[in-house]
Design an enzyme around this catalytic site. Structure first.
Site, PDB file in Angstrom:
ATOM      1  N   CYS A 239     -29.058 -24.368  71.851  1.00 16.74           N
ATOM      2  CA  CYS A 239     -30.297 -24.442  71.064  1.00 16.74           C
ATOM      3  C   CYS A 239     -31.526 -24.015  71.849  1.00 16.74           C
ATOM      4  CB  CYS A 239     -30.483 -25.852  70.519  1.00 16.74           C
ATOM      5  SG  CYS A 239     -30.655 -27.126  71.799  1.00 16.74           S
ATOM      6  N   CYS A 256     -26.687 -29.619  75.316  1.00 14.42           N
ATOM      7  CA  CYS A 256     -27.191 -30.922  74.886  1.00 14.42           C
ATOM      8  C   CYS A 256     -26.132 -31.669  74.085  1.00 14.42           C
ATOM      9  CB  CYS A 256     -28.474 -30.762  74.068  1.00 14.42           C
ATOM     10  SG  CYS A 256     -28.256 -29.930  72.493  1.00 14.42           S
ATOM     11  N   HIS A 364      15.178 -34.544  48.310  1.00 15.83           N
ATOM     12  CA  HIS A 364      15.809 -33.718  47.268  1.00 15.83           C
ATOM     13  C   HIS A 364      17.202 -34.279  47.024  1.00 15.83           C
ATOM     14  CE1 HIS A 364      17.425 -31.868  50.967  1.00 15.83           C
ATOM     15  NE2 HIS A 364      16.144 -31.763  51.338  1.00 15.83           N
ATOM     16  N   CYS A 369      19.490 -29.107  52.143  1.00 16.40           N
ATOM     17  CA  CYS A 369      18.233 -28.564  52.678  1.00 16.40           C
ATOM     18  C   CYS A 369      18.210 -27.037  52.614  1.00 16.40           C
ATOM     19  CB  CYS A 369      18.046 -29.021  54.128  1.00 16.40           C
ATOM     20  SG  CYS A 369      17.872 -30.815  54.333  1.00 16.40           S
ATOM     21  N   CYS A 409     -11.253 -22.173  55.330  1.00 15.53           N
ATOM     22  CA  CYS A 409     -10.805 -20.895  54.781  1.00 15.53           C
ATOM     23  C   CYS A 409      -9.279 -20.868  54.696  1.00 15.53           C
ATOM     24  CB  CYS A 409     -11.325 -19.747  55.650  1.00 15.53           C
ATOM     25  SG  CYS A 409     -10.730 -19.805  57.354  1.00 15.53           S
ATOM     26  N   CYS A 417       3.594 -25.044  66.092  1.00 11.42           N
ATOM     27  CA  CYS A 417       3.988 -23.842  66.839  1.00 11.42           C
ATOM     28  C   CYS A 417       2.830 -22.882  67.074  1.00 11.42           C
ATOM     29  CB  CYS A 417       5.110 -23.115  66.100  1.00 11.42           C
ATOM     30  SG  CYS A 417       4.667 -22.613  64.426  1.00 11.42           S
ATOM     31  N   CYS A 422      -1.591 -17.253  56.484  1.00  6.83           N
ATOM     32  CA  CYS A 422      -2.492 -17.370  55.339  1.00  6.83           C
ATOM     33  C   CYS A 422      -2.031 -18.524  54.455  1.00  6.83           C
ATOM     34  CB  CYS A 422      -2.508 -16.057  54.547  1.00  6.83           C
ATOM     35  SG  CYS A 422      -3.541 -16.107  53.068  1.00  6.83           S
ATOM     36  N   CYS A 425      -0.866 -17.090  50.637  1.00  9.93           N
ATOM     37  CA  CYS A 425       0.418 -16.411  50.458  1.00  9.93           C
ATOM     38  C   CYS A 425       1.495 -16.893  51.412  1.00  9.93           C
ATOM     39  CB  CYS A 425       0.238 -14.901  50.611  1.00  9.93           C
ATOM     40  SG  CYS A 425      -0.314 -14.396  52.262  1.00  9.93           S
ATOM     41  N   HIS A 438      -5.133  -8.687  57.639  1.00 10.03           N
ATOM     42  CA  HIS A 438      -4.682  -9.433  56.467  1.00 10.03           C
ATOM     43  C   HIS A 438      -5.782  -9.609  55.424  1.00 10.03           C
ATOM     44  CE1 HIS A 438      -1.642 -11.989  54.581  1.00 10.03           C
ATOM     45  NE2 HIS A 438      -2.623 -12.829  54.251  1.00 10.03           N
TER      46      HIS A 438
END
Length: 515
Positions: A239, A256, A364, A369, A409, A417, A422, A425, A438
């Site tokens: 600053c 600071c 499930h 799996c 975002c 890992c 994204c 997707c 991307h």
């Protein structure tokens, strides 16, 4: 009856009567004798028996002892004064001084306090003796590093203290140990009072002013996280304001506290465990103590959770819903049924969610799996479910664990890992110069939800064409650049010598020199 009575004659001498020894004179009376004069208040007191006069002050007349009749004045007449000559009120002080000079100095007997002065009752008005003032003493114990200088005045023989035997003087104890007991009289006004033992504990000083001015910085935790680090007024590197700042321990730069807290909070919100120094010139990581000290309570909990998540092994995983850590045991939490996948069934003790430890997803039932990872409807429904305007969870493309985004975002970093992917997707972040990344709409590495998400075939055609054009144009541009470079070199080989000759000729023509 065995009592001793004494009267004062006009010349100030004392005589014995009534049972006392006739030939034994009484000791002279000190100056503090009480002298009474006749008046309305002068009356004879009743005598009280006393064993031989014991317990009385030998230098004062006992008012309780009845005087002989020879010394008592008739009723209504004043008593005789113990002064030589008539009593004159105007010259009373002068007469008292003369009487004192004639009597000479007198010493009080041992063990008796000296009298305070003459007490007179003149004209039937008694003046009480002056009260002794109360003395309030405060005892201060001060230890000095240097010994006291000997006094220039030598004490008198009566007041000189007893000489200590010659020999080595023991060293004084340090201030941290209790000092030797101090003996004080019980009554400061009495010459021979009792003694009281007082112990003074002198704690060592934590710091000194010269030490603070010239001492090096404290080598503790360091940085803003160290509460004992020195404060210096420096300019913050973020600053650009002058504030009392504790330098960072890694690079000794000034940041600071407000800027550091904002930076650390943003890094924790992004899920960063290893946080770099906010100074761009420094490439080291901040210490864990410094980070925790400057975080709020909520951010500190998140940071510690990320730390534990990064330190755990493959046998410990967090709950997909409440992030409670669970360590898997080979013999299972529930008795093993016929199918082998059922031993990975875990029920969270905090939120009671039943989930699969192997694939890190909700339980499930009836599906293994492998099938669940390939695209089971339950997993897709749970992962693609929209809550609060976003997906419920996204699977990491490398370690296959599900990650929930709270804010920020679409660029996610797996805490297990450290893979960048994204959130929309689920693909990895890739970028290549000249071909985009991307976030590019026309790049083959771009997100499918950024450009024509409902028309995937057209999107692939457009992106493929752009990529092919770049692939074909790039060699052409390279060949064209090489050709232009070769032409420039050839031209330069012929033009450069001619240019040098022309320049040399112009220089000679200016100076007037000829071939």
């Amino acid at each position: 009856m065995g009592e001793e009575q004494s009267t004062v004659s006009g010349s100030g001498g004392a005589r014995a009567s009534g049972g006392g020894s006739a030939g034994q004179p009484e000791s002279p009376r000190p100056r503090g004798d009480r002298v009474r004069t006749a008046g309305p208040r002068a009356a004879a007191s009743s005598s009280r028996p006393n064993g031989g006069g014991g317990g009385r002050d030998p230098g004062c007349v006992d008012a309780s002892v009845q005087e002989p009749a020879s010394n008592r004045a008739p009723a209504g007449q004043p008593a005789r004064l113990p002064l030589s000559g008539p009593l004159d009120p105007q010259s009373l002080e002068l007469q008292l001084e003369r009487e004192a000079e004639g009597a000479g100095p007198r010493e009080a007997p041992p063990g008796q306090q000296p009298p305070d002065g003459l007490l007179l009752d003149v004209l039937a008005q008694r003046h009480p003796p002056p009260a002794k003032p109360q003395v309030l003493c405060s005892v201060y114990c001060v230890e000095s590093d240097l010994p006291e200088a000997p006094s220039a005045e030598s004490p008198s023989p009566s007041e000189s203290p007893p000489q200590a035997p010659l020999g080595p003087i023991p060293a004084s104890p340090p201030p941290s140990f209790p000092s030797s007991p101090l003996s004080l009289p019980a009554d400061p006004l009495s010459p021979d009072g009792g003694s009281i033992e007082l112990e003074f504990y002198l704690a060592p000083e934590p710091f000194s002013v010269p030490g603070l001015l010239g001492a090096p910085p404290y080598s503790g935790l360091g940085g803003v996280g160290d509460p004992y680090a020195p404060l210096m007024v420096l300019m913050c590197r973020v600053c650009l304001e002058d504030k009392p700042i504790k330098p960072l321990p890694c690079c000794k730069k000034a940041v600071c506290e407000e800027c550091l807290k904002i930076y650390l909070s943003s890094q924790v919100q992004l899920g960063q465990v290893e946080i770099k120094c906010p100074v761009t010139e420094c490439f080291e990581f901040l210490e864990e103590t410094t980070v925790v000290y400057n975080l709020t309570h909520e951010d500190s909990i998140k940071y510690k959770y990320f730390l534990e998540l990064g330190r755990i092994d493959s046998s410990t995983k967090p709950c997909p819903q409440c992030k409670h850590f669970t360590t898997f045991k080979k013999k299972g939490h529930i008795p093993t049924p016929s199918r082998s996948e059922s031993r990975y069934k875990i029920q969270c003790p905090t939120c009671q969610l039943i989930w699969c430890f192997k694939c890190h997803s909700p339980w499930h039932e009836g599906v293994n799996c492998k099938e669940y990872k390939k695209g089971d409807k339950l997993l897709r429904h749970w992962a693609s479910e929209i809550e609060h305007g976003q997906r419920n969870a996204q699977k990491c493309p490398k370690c296959k664990i599900h990650i929930q985004r709270t804010e920020g975002c679409d660029h996610m970093t797996c805490s297990q890992c450290n893979t960048n992917f994204c959130y929309r997707c689920g693909e990895r972040y890739r970028q290549l110069r000249f071909f985009g990344d991307h976030t590019s709409n026309l790049s083959i590495f771009g997100c499918k939800y950024r450009y024509l998400p409902e028309r995937p075939h057209l999107r692939r055609l457009v992106r493929g064409s752009v990529c092919a054009g770049k692939l074909f144009i790039a060699p052409l541009i390279l060949v064209l650049g090489l050709a232009l470079g070769a032409i420039a070199v050839v031209i330069g080989l012929f033009v450069f010598p001619i240019y040098c000759l022309c320049k040399k000729q112009r220089k000679r023509s200016r100076t007037g020199m000829h071939w």
